[in-house]
Design a protein around this motif. Structure first.
Motif, short mmCIF file in Angstrom:
data_model
loop_
_atom_site.label_atom_id
_atom_site.label_comp_id
_atom_site.label_asym_id
_atom_site.label_seq_id
_atom_site.Cartn_x
_atom_site.Cartn_y
_atom_site.Cartn_z
N TRP A 26 0.84 -1.19 0.00
CA TRP A 26 0.00 0.00 0.00
C TRP A 26 0.88 1.25 0.00
O TRP A 26 1.82 1.37 0.80
N ASN A 27 0.58 2.21 -0.92
CA ASN A 27 1.47 3.36 -1.04
C ASN A 27 1.09 4.54 -0.16
O ASN A 27 1.89 5.45 0.03
N GLY A 28 -0.12 4.56 0.37
CA GLY A 28 -0.51 5.63 1.29
C GLY A 28 -0.62 7.00 0.66
O GLY A 28 -0.57 8.01 1.37
N ASP A 29 -0.79 7.07 -0.67
CA ASP A 29 -0.92 8.36 -1.33
C ASP A 29 -2.19 9.09 -0.88
O ASP A 29 -3.10 8.49 -0.31
N SER A 30 -2.25 10.36 -1.19
CA SER A 30 -3.41 11.17 -0.87
C SER A 30 -4.61 10.72 -1.70
O SER A 30 -4.46 10.10 -2.76
N THR A 31 -5.79 11.07 -1.23
CA THR A 31 -7.01 10.74 -1.97
C THR A 31 -6.98 11.37 -3.36
O THR A 31 -7.39 10.75 -4.36
N ASP A 32 -6.49 12.60 -3.44
CA ASP A 32 -6.45 13.28 -4.74
C ASP A 32 -5.58 12.52 -5.74
O ASP A 32 -5.96 12.35 -6.90
N ARG A 33 -4.42 12.04 -5.31
CA ARG A 33 -3.54 11.29 -6.22
C ARG A 33 -4.14 9.93 -6.56
O ARG A 33 -4.01 9.46 -7.70
N GLN A 34 -4.77 9.28 -5.61
CA GLN A 34 -5.35 7.97 -5.88
C GLN A 34 -6.52 8.05 -6.85
O GLN A 34 -6.83 7.07 -7.54
N LEU A 35 -7.16 9.21 -6.93
CA LEU A 35 -8.28 9.40 -7.85
C LEU A 35 -7.86 10.09 -9.15
O LEU A 35 -8.72 10.47 -9.94
N THR A 36 -6.58 10.23 -9.38
CA THR A 36 -6.09 10.89 -10.60
C THR A 36 -5.54 9.85 -11.57
O THR A 36 -4.66 9.05 -11.22
N TYR A 37 -6.06 9.87 -12.78
CA TYR A 37 -5.64 8.94 -13.82
C TYR A 37 -4.45 9.54 -14.56
O TYR A 37 -4.59 10.53 -15.28
N ARG A 38 -3.26 8.94 -14.40
CA ARG A 38 -2.03 9.52 -14.96
C ARG A 38 -1.40 8.67 -16.05
O ARG A 38 -0.36 9.03 -16.60
N PHE A 39 -1.99 7.54 -16.39
CA PHE A 39 -1.39 6.63 -17.37
C PHE A 39 -1.53 7.17 -18.79
O PHE A 39 -2.63 7.51 -19.24
N ASN A 40 -0.40 7.24 -19.50
CA ASN A 40 -0.38 7.62 -20.91
C ASN A 40 0.05 6.39 -21.71
O ASN A 40 1.22 5.99 -21.67
N PRO A 41 -0.86 5.77 -22.43
CA PRO A 41 -0.51 4.52 -23.13
C PRO A 41 0.52 4.76 -24.21
O PRO A 41 0.45 5.76 -24.95
N PRO A 42 1.50 3.87 -24.33
CA PRO A 42 2.55 4.06 -25.34
C PRO A 42 2.12 3.64 -26.74
O PRO A 42 2.84 3.93 -27.71
#
Length: 747
Positions: free
Chosen positions: A278-294
């Protein structure tokens, strides 16, 4: 297992139930006083009876409770239900009760818990994410219910019971406005046309903005939003003095965005090593989609669901018995575009676009005869028939990097499921206050699918350049499920009971075909054919041993329900995405066995004339007894998904009459120990840490006024966690903190 604190021994279970049962008579009373806790009439055993006199472990949420906590979808109910998880995932409602669950929500899969609306089984999980409006109550039965409810009830039953027309004029209009763009409107009107006919109409409209945020380089709106509307028209017709017909028609539309997942790395580190932490990130980061497909550029996702249903419930009192018929037709259409993260290697993920279109229809009929009165013998029996037919087409794009063509297509027409059953149950009074119950049900299930898997250059099939192979299967299974029980009135307000019950979930088939098979001009190449053992999977079965006590004491101002249970759970159906002959498929296999045992205690206390407390404690030990998912590594001793060793729920409500009206304040919290979400084929164990989730509410109702106002805050902690995690790395987050204000006007 390493953690022994949550284990319950048989001796502990026996001592717990005995201590509570034998201490209850000292404080139990004959009658509930007028200012005591109101008794709820339920139909858990298919006949009306007080909940406190029903020998089944169950929870009931009334219309008032649903409004108070803002529970207007099935997923909002779980925090109030012991050992129960209802999760509105992107691919349908996931129900887990006492560790018994299911992950195959495709057209060929079946749930482990029956979701019902007004007693009608709803087959597709995607159409179970319904709006709850104008509801009388929700009954949740824990444990197998194979005798009276039939197939696919190894976990239990969730039955949503809507309000029927009544013989008085009444109406209600409500509206809510809240954070994250929440907007809701609802209305109901009940009209008694004459002494024979009464009509009731209800409607709802709900919206809120997406909880997910887009942190990628591709502009698009994301999901975990809401955009649905529904309406229901009900008519009750008296057919003479002894018969009545209740007809309901309902239609709904849901246009929420299907892109409601994030990569599992939003919550965990170390996935590539096989040891997620478990990374313990903030709620804001856990709800942010950051994946850019190659490999591709995502498009704007969408989802359009349309549902309609027609239900007829006929009841005819014949004197010594009542004859009932319940018939229903449901249709469901679904179109969507889903963009998702797809892990193909521990450190490599691709983007995949998946368009889908599907239509589903189901018909069901049940004819039941039940004795009337309170004689020494009560009995019921009947026959049941069910048919579902599905047709869908979906394809996966952008998988060229793993050797697939631009369009990897699945087309199914038709997928059919048929079930028929005969059942009966009788209760005999053995002595004053002592009753014995025996029941059995015989079920036959037939499933079949005819379809194809296509390897195409474009969305349209070109026989000159593209290939198709057969995707077909069929299976027939049958099972006799049964129930034996004893219950005893230990005191006028105390019931003790014990039972042995069995449950059955039909077998099915996987993607693929048998060598030499051919349908509609499409054959099964020997190079890609599956052996018979891999093409089908067997029924899932459970035998449950349960004992319990239900008591009301302190002059009816306190209640206590306790249940202890042990399950012998065999041939668990576990589903994951796997790669067979270089092609990804969705496969269900039978795990060896699992052991489940636990304790549940819940109730409420009217501490003062103004204060009400509720509580629920669960202890649960649910783990695989034998299971080797990859043929090498044993998962024996590993806990089943969503089975925390301990949970504790507490609630408080205070009503104060001040000048001009009643002010009501309430608070509730649920504390859970950690639990697992597993991906057995990949050897991954995602531990969801222990957590609490709390709600607050404050309401005002003026004296003699037809209106009221209610403010609510849900998930005060504003923490999220994954509801589900797939084998390809998709995680569905829970909801963050929300708040709203609701206004009601009654007439």
């Amino acid at each position: 297992m390493k953690n022994q604190q949550g284990r319950l021994t048989p001796n502990l279970l026996a001592m717990s139930i005995a201590a509570i049962a034998w201490s209850a008579p000292a404080c139990a009373q004959v009658e509930t006083q007028g200012d005591g806790i109101q008794e709820v009439i339920v139909t858990a055993q298919r006949t009306a009876a007080p909940e406190s006199k029903t020998p089944v472990a169950m929870s009931v949420l009334t219309a008032r409770q649903l409004d108070a906590i803002g529970a207007d979808t099935p997923g909002a109910l779980a925090a109030r239900l012991p050992n129960t998880y209802l999760e509105n995932s992107y691919d349908g409602l996931r129900i887990t009760i006492r560790g018994v669950s299911n992950a195959d929500v495709t057209e060929k899969g079946d749930p482990s818990a029956a979701f019902m609306v007004d007693g009608v089984y709803v087959a597709r999980p995607q159409s179970q994410n319904v709006a709850l409006y104008d509801v009388e109550r929700v009954e949740v039965l824990r444990g197998p219910q194979g005798t009276l409810y039939g197939r696919n009830t190894t976990a239990g039953v969730v039955n949503v019971i809507t309000k029927a027309p009544v013989g008085r004029f009444e109406g209600d209009v409500n509206a809510a406005y809240g954070s994250r763009g929440e907007r809701k409107v609802g209305a109901m009107v009940n009209v008694p046309v004459n002494d024979v006919l009464a009509l009731r109409a209800a409607a709802t409209w709900n919206e809120h903005d997406a909880y997910l945020k887009n942190g990628s380089t591709t502009p698009r709106g994301l999901g975990l939003d809401r955009d649905d509307r529904a309406a229901r028209l009900s008519a009750r017709l008296a057919l003479g003095k002894n018969a009545a017909l209740l007809v309901r028609y309902e239609a709904s539309r849901d246009d929420g965005n299907n892109d409601s997942t994030v990569p599992d790395s939003n919550f965990y580190n170390g996935i590539a090593t096989g040891q997620p932490v478990w990374n313990g990130d903030s709620t804001d980061r856990q709800l942010t989609y950051r994946f850019n497909p190659p490999n591709t550029r995502f498009e704007q996702g969408y989802s359009h669901k349309k549902t309609s249903s027609l239900t007829a419930d006929l009841s005819w009192n014949l004197g010594p018995a009542t004859l009932s018929w319940l018939g229903a037709h449901r249709s469901f259409d679904h179109d969507y575009l889903y963009n998702f993260y797809y892990r193909v290697a521990p450190t490599i993920a691709l983007g995949v676009r998946q368009p889908f279109t599907g239509t589903y229809s189901q018909d069901s009929h049940e004819l039941r005869l039940a004795t009337n009165g309170a004689g020494p013998v009560t009995a019921q029996g009947g026959v049941y028939w069910f048919r579902e037919r599905a047709r869908d087409t979906y394809y996966f794009r952008d998988l060229q990097a793993v050797g697939l063509p631009p369009y990897y297509v699945f087309g199914n027409d038709p997928v059919e499921a048929r079930s028929k059953a005969v059942f009966g149950q009788a209760t005999v009074r053995l002595a004053d206050g002592l009753r014995a119950t025996a029941g059995a049900r015989y079920t036959e299930d037939d499933k079949s699918r005819v379809g194809y898997i296509g390897y195409q250059r474009t969305a349209a099939f070109n026989a000159a350049t593209d290939l198709r192979e057969l995707n077909a299967g069929s299976i027939s299974t049958d099972k006799t499920t049964w129930r034996l029980g004893l219950d005893y009135d230990l005191a006028p307000a105390t019931l003790v009971y014990g039972s042995i019950a069995t449950g059955y979930k039909a077998g099915g088939f996987n993607d693929g075909c048998a060598a030499g098979d051919a349908r509609n001009g499409v054959g099964c190449p020997a190079a890609t054919a599956l052996p018979a053992a891999s093409l089908t999977y067997q029924p899932e079965t459970v035998r449950a041993y349960e004992a319990g006590v239900k008591t009301r004491f302190r002059d009816g101002r306190a209640t206590l329900n306790v249940a202890v249970f042990h399950y012998d759970y065999r041939n668990l159906q576990l589903s994951n995405e796997v790669v067979i002959n270089g092609r990804p498929r969705y496969e269900t296999t039978n795990a060896g066995a699992a052991s489940i045992r636990g304790l549940e205690a819940d109730g409420q206390v009217l501490a003062t004339s103004a204060d009400r407390f509720t509580y629920a404690l669960t202890l649960l030990d649910a783990h695989y007894a034998s299971y080797v998912p990859d043929g090498v590594h044993s998962w024996a001793g590993v806990k089943l998904d969503r089975t925390p060793a301990r949970t504790l729920s507490l609630g408080w409500e205070h009503r104060t009459h001040i000048k001009g009206g009643v002010l009501t304040a309430g608070a509730g919290t649920r504390a859970s120990a950690s639990y697992l979400l597993g991906v057995p084929q990949a050897g991954l164990k995602f531990r969801v840490p222990g957590h609490t989730e709390s709600d607050l509410r404050l309401g005002w109702e003026p004296d003699g006024a037809p209106w009221s106002v209610l403010a609510r805050v849900r998930n005060v902690e504003d923490k999220v966690r994954p509801m589900t995690i797939s084998s390809s790395g998709l995680a569905v987050p829970t909801e963050p903190r929300t708040a709203d204000v609701r206004f009601d006007y009654r007439f």
